[in-house]
Design a protein around this motif. Structure first.
Motif, mmCIF file in Angstrom:
data_model
loop_
_atom_site.group_PDB
_atom_site.id
_atom_site.type_symbol
_atom_site.label_atom_id
_atom_site.label_comp_id
_atom_site.label_asym_id
_atom_site.label_seq_id
_atom_site.Cartn_x
_atom_site.Cartn_y
_atom_site.Cartn_z
ATOM 1 N N VAL A 65 0.818 -1.218 0.000
ATOM 2 C CA VAL A 65 0.000 0.000 0.000
ATOM 3 C C VAL A 65 0.849 1.264 0.000
ATOM 4 C CG1 VAL A 65 -1.877 -1.196 1.191
ATOM 5 C CG2 VAL A 65 -0.229 0.123 2.541
ATOM 6 N N LYS A 66 2.131 1.139 0.339
ATOM 7 C CA LYS A 66 3.014 2.313 0.367
ATOM 8 C C LYS A 66 4.411 1.875 -0.073
ATOM 9 C CE LYS A 66 4.643 6.069 3.429
ATOM 10 N NZ LYS A 66 4.111 7.174 2.595
ATOM 11 N N ARG A 78 1.944 -4.308 -6.245
ATOM 12 C CA ARG A 78 1.705 -2.984 -5.665
ATOM 13 C C ARG A 78 0.296 -2.501 -5.989
ATOM 14 N NH1 ARG A 78 6.670 0.646 -7.718
ATOM 15 N NH2 ARG A 78 5.320 2.293 -6.885
ATOM 16 N N ASP A 80 -0.333 0.998 -4.859
ATOM 17 C CA ASP A 80 -0.170 2.364 -4.361
ATOM 18 C C ASP A 80 -0.373 3.405 -5.448
ATOM 19 O OD1 ASP A 80 2.263 1.168 -5.396
ATOM 20 O OD2 ASP A 80 3.300 3.016 -4.795
ATOM 21 N N HIS A 108 1.250 -3.471 4.657
ATOM 22 C CA HIS A 108 2.470 -2.680 4.822
ATOM 23 C C HIS A 108 3.416 -3.537 5.644
ATOM 24 C CE1 HIS A 108 5.277 0.378 6.175
ATOM 25 N NE2 HIS A 108 4.658 1.337 5.494
ATOM 26 N N ASP A 151 -3.327 5.370 3.336
ATOM 27 C CA ASP A 151 -2.789 4.596 2.215
ATOM 28 C C ASP A 151 -3.530 3.268 2.059
ATOM 29 O OD1 ASP A 151 -0.841 6.488 1.564
ATOM 30 O OD2 ASP A 151 0.613 5.636 2.968
ATOM 31 N N ALA A 155 -5.646 2.242 -1.333
ATOM 32 C CA ALA A 155 -5.354 0.956 -1.976
ATOM 33 C C ALA A 155 -6.621 0.108 -2.069
ATOM 34 C CB ALA A 155 -4.282 0.203 -1.197
#
Length: 666
Positions: A65-66, A78, A80, A108, A151, A155
């Protein structure tokens, strides 16, 4: 069509979403992603195959998410940025067309990230590494915590746009949310540390952000380490306490276990029984009355059905079982359960390849995770006689593969029973799952009319030539490595001595007493074979010593097996002697050398487990006999070099198919 196991194959509706059955494919890293976090073609085919196999809900492996801060693994999906939505939509579209619902796990990594990969110091709740010897992270500020929670929400919104039916928040397994929840990694003194409510606050923020992002109709699943199974970690009761602050807006509790320090319970060790974790699902279900997922080495559909029937859980989570056989659901519901290629929980190709190995997902018992059984659509275009010598797992896979594409196959086995070393090793109680693979292969072979297995046959060149082979496959396996150490061959297996090999131990495995307190056991060899012996005797109370010439015991083992080994040796006070060389074998003692000093180690049972060596007694004869003839000869599996079952299985499938293709038989 018949409907076996009615509890497993009944529908379930959660927040308006209806699953056709109760089987959920658990999220498992694959290392199939591109280095940029993009979904690959392999990914799509891999998941689509499991959807076609009848899986009710597929939960795609954790996505970052980051980035790069929260990235985990060598390659990871990913979510993000919006640019990842199109490929993920292609995936959900493909799997929906096969009748499966789709979920995705957002995550994360926190302190489980590595600075060498992310280019910065990892972050966490506090300054505790996520595992022994791991990097020291920095604690997050309140502003950063709020930003990361958002985040997760963005997501999740992208996931819904990409067509996912469920969003799962990963709050277990030593990742960031878990690092806040667990007292082993959180010593904060602000509103995010201390009490259960405070430690759960970050997770609560994430859940609220995800619900706000996905709206009221999309189910949210929460994956937890319900029992962390480490000293000072959360117990089931602790989990139930902090879940009081998280229950709102969660629709499904995915009840996992373990942290990095107890990874053998997170990625189940092979000795753990089918469904052993179901008590965790039941505890959460009983308190909160919401659908729970039970997981933990579930391979047998009858056990899965029983878990649901007695109300322990509402859903059955399967991970490695669906790597091993993508058609598990269809076979269990409509077919013959003997056709299921059961996972043997060896953790070699799934865990060993990825964690520490940085290689893509593979499987010991399933040599093609992407294509499945598509090879069967190919057929030979002219007669082809194949003779396979050796009916271990490599030989059986080779014989079945050749027969399934139309070859006439004769399999010659010296022993009275097919199955090879796998059958023998499975006689060790903790290794009993290993028998499932040769059992499956023999059943598969029995249904092929063009495959004949001849046991009790000493394969000679003359015997092989009787069948007019076009292809000869040598798969004669391996035998224990017994080097010319002084006294070894004089004392090994002798009545007036107490020196044994792994085969001697297996032959007598049922006769060892359960209580061996006061008995001395010394094992030479700290590889997988020697550890099997240690893990058999140490829990019985024997005073156990293991000797290894190299600096490390268990070198090359996967992370789950390594953690299990360490737990066993610490719990039972096994003496570990590394950098130690065996000098001499006496009838009741070993003479070893460590740091220039010799020491005599007396024993009641002494085992020499220095690994295995290739056993190819007729390979040279085969090569010589067919030189200059229009016959292809192959040497596969342990008879080339003593390795692992996964290598023989892969060769048995792919070397045979590639040879048939190269010789224009297909």
């Amino acid at each position: 069509m018949k409907n076996n196991f009615p509890h497993v194959f009944s529908p379930l509706t959660i927040r308006g979403m209806t699953l056709k059955n109760r089987v959920v494919m658990m999220p498992m890293g694959s290392d199939f992603a591109g280095h940029d976090g993009e979904l690959s073609d392999e990914h799509i085919k891999y998941y689509e195959l499991r959807a076609r196999g009848g899986t009710g809900l597929i939960m795609v492996e954790n996505v970052c998410v980051k980035y790069p801060e929260g990235s985990n693994g060598t390659t990871q999906l990913r979510l993000d940025k919006d640019c990842y939505i199109p490929r993920l939509f292609t995936l959900t579209e493909a799997c929906h067309r096969q009748g499966a619902l789709m979920g995705i796990q957002i995550n994360h990594a926190g302190a489980s990230a590595m600075s060498s990969r992310i280019g910065m110091q990892p972050v966490s709740a506090s300054r505790f590494p996520s595992k022994a010897g791991g990097e020291i992270p920095r604690g997050l500020s309140k502003e950063e915590i709020t930003s990361i929670a958002k985040d997760y929400g963005t997501a999740a919104k992208r996931a819904v746009n990409a067509g996912f039916d469920v969003v799962e928040i990963h709050a277990g397994h030593s990742y960031l949310i878990s690092q806040f929840l667990s007292p082993t990694t959180n010593d904060r003194t602000d509103e995010f540390g201390g009490s259960a409510e405070n430690r759960a606050r970050f997770c609560r923020m994430v859940i609220d952000e995800v619900r706000k992002a996905v709206g009221p109709r999309v189910p949210i699943s929460l994956r937890l380490s319900v029992d962390e199974l480490v000293e000072g970690g959360n117990t089931v009761e602790d989990c139930l306490e902090y879940l009081e602050y998280l229950n709102d807006e969660v629709d499904i509790f995915d009840t996992s276990a373990g942290l990095n320090a107890s990874i053998q319970y997170q990625i189940d060790a092979n000795y753990l029984e089918d469904g052993w974790r179901s008590y965790m699902a039941k505890a959460v279900r009983d308190k909160f009355g919401k659908p729970t997922i039970a997981i933990g080495n579930i391979r047998d559909p009858k056990i899965a059905d029983d878990i649901l029937a007695r109300g322990d859980a509402d859903l059955i989570g399967m991970g490695r079982g669906l790597i091993a056989d993508p058609d598990w659901c269809n076979k269990a519901q409509y077919g013959d359960v003997c056709d299921i290629r059961k996972c043997i929980s060896c953790n070699v190709g799934c865990v060993g390849n990825r964690i520490g190995g940085n290689k893509p997902l593979r499987c010991t018992v399933n040599p093609d995770l992407i294509g499945g059984e598509a090879y069967k659509k190919q057929k030979v275009n002219k007669p082809c006689n194949v003779v396979v010598v050796g009916a271990g797992t490599a030989g059986l896979e080779a014989a079945c593969t050749a027969a399934e594409v139309g070859c006439k196959v004769t399999l010659l086995e010296k022993e009275k029973e097919a199955g090879g070393l796998s059958v023998e090793i499975s006689k060790i109680p903790a290794k009993k799952r290993l028998a499932d693979f040769p059992t499956y292969l023999k059943y598969r072979a029995s249904k092929l009319p063009n495959l004949t297995i001849k046991t009790g046959v000493d394969a000679t060149v003359a015997e092989i030539k009787k069948y007019n082979p076009d292809i000869v496959v040598n798969a004669t396996g391996s035998v224990p490595l017994l080097p010319p150490i002084e006294g070894l061959h004089d004392n090994l297996g002798k009545k007036d001595a107490s020196v044994y090999s792994i085969k001697d131990m297996i032959a007598d495995v049922k006769n060892y007493p359960e209580d061996m307190t006061g008995k001395k056991v010394v094992v030479v060899g700290g590889g997988a074979v020697g550890l099997d012996v240690v893990e058999f005797f140490a829990p019985r109370g024997a005073e156990t010593t293991i000797i290894e010439m190299m600096p490390v015991i268990g070198n090359g083992l996967d992370a789950s097996s390594t953690s299990s080994m360490k737990e066993c040796m610490e719990k039972h006070h096994v003496r570990q002697m590394t950098n130690t060389a065996l000098q001499k074998v006496n009838a009741h003692s070993f003479l070893v050398k460590y740091d220039g000093k010799e020491e005599e180690l007396p024993f009641d049972y002494g085992f020499v487990c220095l690994g295995m060596r290739a056993n190819a007694p007729i390979w040279n004869d085969i090569q010589e006999a067919f030189t200059g003839e229009d016959v292809e000869v192959l040497n596969i599996g342990d008879s080339v070099r003593a390795r692992r079952i996964i290598d023989g299985t892969d060769a048995g499938r792919h070397m045979v198919l590639n040879t048939l293709e190269r010789l224009n038989y297909l």
